[in-house]
Design an enzyme around this catalytic site. Sequence first.
Site, PDB file in Angstrom:
ATOM      1  N   SER A  27       0.821  -1.216   0.000  1.00 22.40           N
ATOM      2  CA  SER A  27       0.000   0.000   0.000  1.00 22.40           C
ATOM      3  C   SER A  27       0.853   1.263   0.000  1.00 22.40           C
ATOM      4  O   SER A  27       0.319   2.368   0.017  1.00 22.40           O
ATOM      5  CB  SER A  27      -0.931   0.000   1.219  1.00 22.40           C
ATOM      6  OG  SER A  27      -0.185  -0.148   2.412  1.00 22.40           O
ATOM      7  N   THR A 159     -40.455  26.806  -9.743  1.00 25.53           N
ATOM      8  CA  THR A 159     -40.771  25.438  -9.354  1.00 25.53           C
ATOM      9  C   THR A 159     -40.969  24.703 -10.674  1.00 25.53           C
ATOM     10  O   THR A 159     -41.442  25.305 -11.652  1.00 25.53           O
ATOM     11  CB  THR A 159     -42.050  25.341  -8.492  1.00 25.53           C
ATOM     12  OG1 THR A 159     -43.151  25.838  -9.262  1.00 25.53           O
ATOM     13  CG2 THR A 159     -41.943  26.156  -7.205  1.00 25.53           C
ATOM     14  N   HIS A 160     -40.554  23.456 -10.709  1.00 26.04           N
ATOM     15  CA  HIS A 160     -40.574  22.685 -11.968  1.00 26.04           C
ATOM     16  C   HIS A 160     -39.765  23.383 -13.061  1.00 26.04           C
ATOM     17  O   HIS A 160     -40.026  23.193 -14.241  1.00 26.04           O
ATOM     18  CB  HIS A 160     -42.005  22.447 -12.459  1.00 26.04           C
ATOM     19  CG  HIS A 160     -42.944  21.982 -11.387  1.00 26.04           C
ATOM     20  ND1 HIS A 160     -43.157  20.659 -11.107  1.00 26.04           N
ATOM     21  CD2 HIS A 160     -43.682  22.681 -10.488  1.00 26.04           C
ATOM     22  CE1 HIS A 160     -44.016  20.551 -10.102  1.00 26.04           C
ATOM     23  NE2 HIS A 160     -44.348  21.772  -9.706  1.00 26.04           N
ATOM     24  N   SER A 281     -13.873  26.458 -26.817  1.00 23.15           N
ATOM     25  CA  SER A 281     -13.983  25.261 -27.642  1.00 23.15           C
ATOM     26  C   SER A 281     -12.941  25.354 -28.744  1.00 23.15           C
ATOM     27  O   SER A 281     -12.666  26.431 -29.261  1.00 23.15           O
ATOM     28  CB  SER A 281     -15.387  25.197 -28.244  1.00 23.15           C
ATOM     29  OG  SER A 281     -15.369  24.419 -29.426  1.00 23.15           O
ATOM     30  N   LYS A 287     -17.640  29.956 -28.242  1.00 20.91           N
ATOM     31  CA  LYS A 287     -17.974  29.278 -26.984  1.00 20.91           C
ATOM     32  C   LYS A 287     -17.154  29.746 -25.791  1.00 20.91           C
ATOM     33  O   LYS A 287     -15.952  29.966 -25.885  1.00 20.91           O
ATOM     34  CB  LYS A 287     -17.763  27.760 -27.157  1.00 20.91           C
ATOM     35  CG  LYS A 287     -18.758  27.086 -28.072  1.00 20.91           C
ATOM     36  CD  LYS A 287     -20.158  27.007 -27.491  1.00 20.91           C
ATOM     37  CE  LYS A 287     -20.247  25.983 -26.400  1.00 20.91           C
ATOM     38  NZ  LYS A 287     -20.471  24.647 -26.903  1.00 20.91           N
ATOM     39  N   ASN A 289     -17.256  28.037 -22.100  1.00 23.43           N
ATOM     40  CA  ASN A 289     -17.947  26.978 -21.361  1.00 23.43           C
ATOM     41  C   ASN A 289     -17.747  27.080 -19.849  1.00 23.43           C
ATOM     42  O   ASN A 289     -16.639  27.349 -19.392  1.00 23.43           O
ATOM     43  CB  ASN A 289     -17.455  25.614 -21.840  1.00 23.43           C
ATOM     44  CG  ASN A 289     -17.760  25.391 -23.305  1.00 23.43           C
ATOM     45  OD1 ASN A 289     -18.778  25.859 -23.812  1.00 23.43           O
ATOM     46  ND2 ASN A 289     -16.858  24.707 -23.995  1.00 23.43           N
ATOM     47  N   GLU A 294     -19.445  22.592 -14.271  1.00 28.07           N
ATOM     48  CA  GLU A 294     -19.736  21.294 -14.905  1.00 28.07           C
ATOM     49  C   GLU A 294     -18.914  20.178 -14.278  1.00 28.07           C
ATOM     50  O   GLU A 294     -19.418  19.077 -14.010  1.00 28.07           O
ATOM     51  CB  GLU A 294     -19.430  21.355 -16.408  1.00 28.07           C
ATOM     52  CG  GLU A 294     -20.430  22.153 -17.209  1.00 28.07           C
ATOM     53  CD  GLU A 294     -20.009  22.225 -18.665  1.00 28.07           C
ATOM     54  OE1 GLU A 294     -20.523  21.448 -19.460  1.00 28.07           O
ATOM     55  OE2 GLU A 294     -19.140  23.056 -19.000  1.00 28.07           O
ATOM     56  N   TYR A 321      -9.258  -6.760  12.905  1.00 27.29           N
ATOM     57  CA  TYR A 321      -8.675  -6.215  11.679  1.00 27.29           C
ATOM     58  C   TYR A 321      -8.639  -7.259  10.575  1.00 27.29           C
ATOM     59  O   TYR A 321      -8.313  -8.421  10.801  1.00 27.29           O
ATOM     60  CB  TYR A 321      -7.232  -5.710  11.940  1.00 27.29           C
ATOM     61  CG  TYR A 321      -6.564  -5.236  10.663  1.00 27.29           C
ATOM     62  CD1 TYR A 321      -6.758  -3.941  10.193  1.00 27.29           C
ATOM     63  CD2 TYR A 321      -5.776  -6.106   9.885  1.00 27.29           C
ATOM     64  CE1 TYR A 321      -6.183  -3.514   9.005  1.00 27.29           C
ATOM     65  CE2 TYR A 321      -5.200  -5.680   8.697  1.00 27.29           C
ATOM     66  CZ  TYR A 321      -5.407  -4.381   8.271  1.00 27.29           C
ATOM     67  OH  TYR A 321      -4.846  -3.970   7.090  1.00 27.29           O
ATOM     68  N   GLN A 326      -7.197  -2.229   4.214  1.00 27.31           N
ATOM     69  CA  GLN A 326      -6.184  -1.455   3.483  1.00 27.31           C
ATOM     70  C   GLN A 326      -6.827  -0.726   2.300  1.00 27.31           C
ATOM     71  O   GLN A 326      -6.322   0.287   1.838  1.00 27.31           O
ATOM     72  CB  GLN A 326      -5.077  -2.392   2.998  1.00 27.31           C
ATOM     73  CG  GLN A 326      -3.946  -1.692   2.278  1.00 27.31           C
ATOM     74  CD  GLN A 326      -2.725  -2.582   2.144  1.00 27.31           C
ATOM     75  OE1 GLN A 326      -2.037  -2.875   3.112  1.00 27.31           O
ATOM     76  NE2 GLN A 326      -2.471  -3.055   0.937  1.00 27.31           N
ATOM     77  N   LYS A 329      -8.223   3.399   2.055  1.00 24.33           N
ATOM     78  CA  LYS A 329      -7.503   4.665   1.903  1.00 24.33           C
ATOM     79  C   LYS A 329      -7.769   5.381   0.591  1.00 24.33           C
ATOM     80  O   LYS A 329      -8.051   6.585   0.582  1.00 24.33           O
ATOM     81  CB  LYS A 329      -6.004   4.431   2.088  1.00 24.33           C
ATOM     82  CG  LYS A 329      -5.680   4.181   3.536  1.00 24.33           C
ATOM     83  CD  LYS A 329      -4.302   3.644   3.741  1.00 24.33           C
ATOM     84  CE  LYS A 329      -4.259   2.829   5.005  1.00 24.33           C
ATOM     85  NZ  LYS A 329      -5.085   1.584   4.954  1.00 24.33           N
TER      86      LYS A 329
HETATM   87  N1  ARG Z   1      -1.080  -1.394   5.311  1.00 25.57           N
HETATM   88  C1  ARG Z   1      -2.002  -1.912   6.245  1.00 25.57           C
HETATM   89  C2  ARG Z   1      -3.337  -1.197   6.120  1.00 25.57           C
HETATM   90  O1  ARG Z   1      -3.388  -0.236   5.440  1.00 25.57           O
HETATM   91  C3  ARG Z   1      -1.458  -1.750   7.623  1.00 25.57           C
HETATM   92  C4  ARG Z   1      -1.955  -2.755   8.621  1.00 25.57           C
HETATM   93  C5  ARG Z   1      -1.540  -4.113   8.262  1.00 25.57           C
HETATM   94  N2  ARG Z   1      -1.591  -5.024   9.340  1.00 25.57           N
HETATM   95  C6  ARG Z   1      -1.336  -6.284   9.146  1.00 25.57           C
HETATM   96  N3  ARG Z   1      -1.325  -7.062  10.141  1.00 25.57           N
HETATM   97  N4  ARG Z   1      -1.110  -6.769   7.943  1.00 25.57           N
HETATM   98  O2  ARG Z   1      -4.336  -1.566   6.645  1.00 25.57           O
END
Ligand code: ARG
Length: 462
Positions: A27, A159-160, A281, A287, A289, A294, A321, A326, A329
């Site tokens: 990650s 309205t509408h 454009s 144009k 825009n 938008e 957990y 993960q 995020k």
């Molecule tokens: N990179 C992991 C996460 O974002 C951290 C926690 C991982 N813990 C584990 N025991 N593998 O959630």
Amino acid sequence: MSDKQNKLWGGRFSESTDEFVQAFTASVNFDQRMYDQDIRGSIAHATMLAEARVLTPDERDAIIQGLNEIRAEIEAGEFQWSVALEDVHMNIEARLTERIGVTGKKLHTGRSRNDQVATDIRLWLRDHIDLIDSEMSRLMHGLLGLAEREAATIMPGFTHLQTAQPVTFGHHLLAWFEMLRRDRERLADCRKRVNRMPLGAAALAGTTYPINRERTRELLGFDEICYNSLDAVSDRDFAIEFCALAALTMTHLSRMSEELVLWTSAQFDFITLPDRFCTGSSIMPQKKNPDVPELVRGKTGRVNGHLISLLTLMKSQPLAYNKDNQEDKEPLFDAVDTLQGCLRAFADMVPALVPNREAMREAARRGFATATDLADYLVRKGIPFRDAHEIVGKAVAHGVAQKKDLGDMSISELRQFSDQIDEDVFDVLTLEGSVSARNHPGGTAPEQVRAAVARARAALAG
Ligand code: ARG
């Protein structure tokens, strides 16, 4: 060093991680955004561990100095992020040991990446909630300024999407303000539940070290600790809650966007957006825009999507957990970035929009917008409302046929429909008369708009 030895958890493994699996499970490419929160969390943890005599003062000092140097390395762009080290937490910890030696390996005492990551996300989100809050406040102040300037500007209310009754432009803008006021309340409310500390939950069950969670909480500025270790490491409801309010705020911004897009069109021509918020454009030279509104309207979809992603991510997860988390995020980060960017663009753009007061007024004048006022006038003369409605309906039909608004008809023309109509009818058939008559809190009268602006300013300041 072989790949196996390189891992901070390599002890029980007999072969190195599959290369694809390593990249697949890492990650670090996205969670490195939380480096500052990770370092702040580690410094607080080390400080508390030293007070609890789990670390010596010298060990604590070496750790804190090492972490501060690592922060400087990261900010200078000199830090070598490694996918083999999976995530931001292990990258920083491994670098700490590289820099300060064996003491670095003591930082993780009484802690797990599970409570560490949950703490980091909460700190990160708290920091960003505060940034979003200030963009919201900037936009709200901008709206109040514009509403005050346009307190007496007449436009058609719809309205509408059909002309209904005249309103003031300031009143319309204050409707936007009210939406944002509630969004900002939701943001503040969400912050309370974000601002609780998982650290101390360790992997899932707590830790055998004599930790002082209250002290770490205080050092990191959390309002409270999370009271159950299993819950602390596993739930991401605070991120879901944030995405829900972000989706709602984006929904409000999309409604404002839609109106801005309509109003800049030649068909409405109610406002002009400064060129710096528009693009042209490549084929049609005429144009200009309204790209910013938008795009904001379009970006609403991704935030709605992130809300659904996180709800689905959390659904049916057993305690405690799971690696699934993960995946929290990227949706959260993008929801934050999108909302923050859209609010910033709006806060810059809205105070700069230029109303075309003549076009707004003309549109209100053309659309029989004072028909309700004529009916109310007849009621005041003693005619039951349903009959008044019928009389005015006939007058409007006549106006449509003659291409004449009610206010353009002569008194004798109007009297064909009711002999209760006198010269004073023109007081209510004017647009100014119509809006000024709606003079109660929450009404569109210029006086009420100015009072609402003053009340809102006081509330924002307080
Ligand atoms: N990179 C992991 C996460 O974002 C951290 C926690 C991982 N813990 C584990 N025991 N593998 O959630």
